[in-house]
Design a protein around this motif. Structure first.
Motif: not given
Length: 270
Positions: A134-162
């Motif tokens: 994650x990167x914290x910049x000017x008070x905003x925390x942002x994830x700058x990696x994207x998980x290589x996981x089954x769940x992330x694939x399901x989210x990307x495919x629109x099959x699951x919500x975060x």
């Protein structure tokens, strides 16, 4: 030295904890301040094999990257640093896989990986699996990696919500891992670093236990890195500590500028 010529400087702090449930710690962290290198790995496998894999990954990559920097005759470019990182990770993958194939007690071991190499005002960031940066910049925390996981694939495919993914029983199914197959795909991205940026690398022992909003609140406090790391780990354990938890913090400061070479810094040369 004028202010405009001053280099970006980095402060590092890493901490790992067994958690409240596991009997051993399969996470590993490594920092080399001279090389401006930060590495975090979360191992998996049979009894003690996970900690072997993560320990091999962090030690091997740190050693090889420092050796490469020592042998570099000129200041590396971002492209050269990226290529060196990819080569070191590939060699670490073969070393871990070789150990797993030649030692029955290590069969099936592997590890996630997140590794950052800082070059002046640039970050070369590589990752495999679901350990994050994650990167914290000017008070905003942002994830700058994207998980290589089954769940992330399901989210990307629109099959699951975060929100659905956050409570899924399949949270720990990774689609990439170091040391499992002969070839591994390291995802590498390059980021500009600004003064006062704070980077947080962590294993899923933190992110499975503590919501991103709560993590953001803790890293916004502008406390010393050691104190921030302790707060994050304490929070993960307070919420159950079901896994090992590791955090690695990197604080940027100063003005962007050309980084002095490793050998120059070690020898105290201008």
């Amino acid at each position: 030295m004028t202010q405009a010529a001053a280099s970006m400087t980095y402060e590092f702090f890493a901490q790992t904890d067994r958690g409240r449930v596991r009997s051993n710690n399969e996470d590993a962290v490594a920092v080399d301040r001279d090389a401006q290198l930060a590495i975090l790995a979360d191992g998996m496998g049979g009894y003690n094999a996970g900690e072997v894999a993560s320990g091999m990954a962090t030690t091997f990559i740190r050693t090889e990257m420092v050796r490469w920097l020592n042998e570099s005759r000129t200041e590396p470019t971002a492209t050269e640093l990226r290529q060196a990182l990819e080569n070191c990770v590939d060699n670490a993958n073969h070393a871990i896989l070789g150990a797993a194939l030649s030692n029955p007690q290590y069969s099936g071991m592997g590890t996630t990986l997140v590794v950052g190499a800082f070059l002046g005002s640039r970050l070369i960031l590589g990752h495999i699996g679901d350990s994050r940066c994650y990167r914290l910049r000017e008070g905003v925390l942002q994830q700058i990696t994207r998980d290589h996981s089954w769940l992330q694939e399901q989210i990307d495919a629109g099959l699951l919500t975060p929100e659905e993914a956050a409570v899924s029983a399949n949270r720990n199914l990774v689609t990439r891992a170091l040391g499992v197959e002969p070839e591994v795909q390291l995802e590498v991205n390059e980021f500009e670093v600004l003064p006062q940026d704070l980077f947080l690398m962590c294993s899923d022992g933190l992110t499975d236990m503590v919501a991103d909003d709560d993590i953001a609140d803790m890293v916004r406090r502008a406390a010393p890195l050691e104190e921030t790391a302790a707060h994050l780990i304490d929070a993960a354990n307070a919420y159950g500590g079901r896994d090992n938890v590791s955090v690695l913090l990197v604080q940027a400061s100063g003005m962007p500028g050309k980084r002095r070479g490793l050998m120059s810094r070690l020898l105290g040369q201008a």
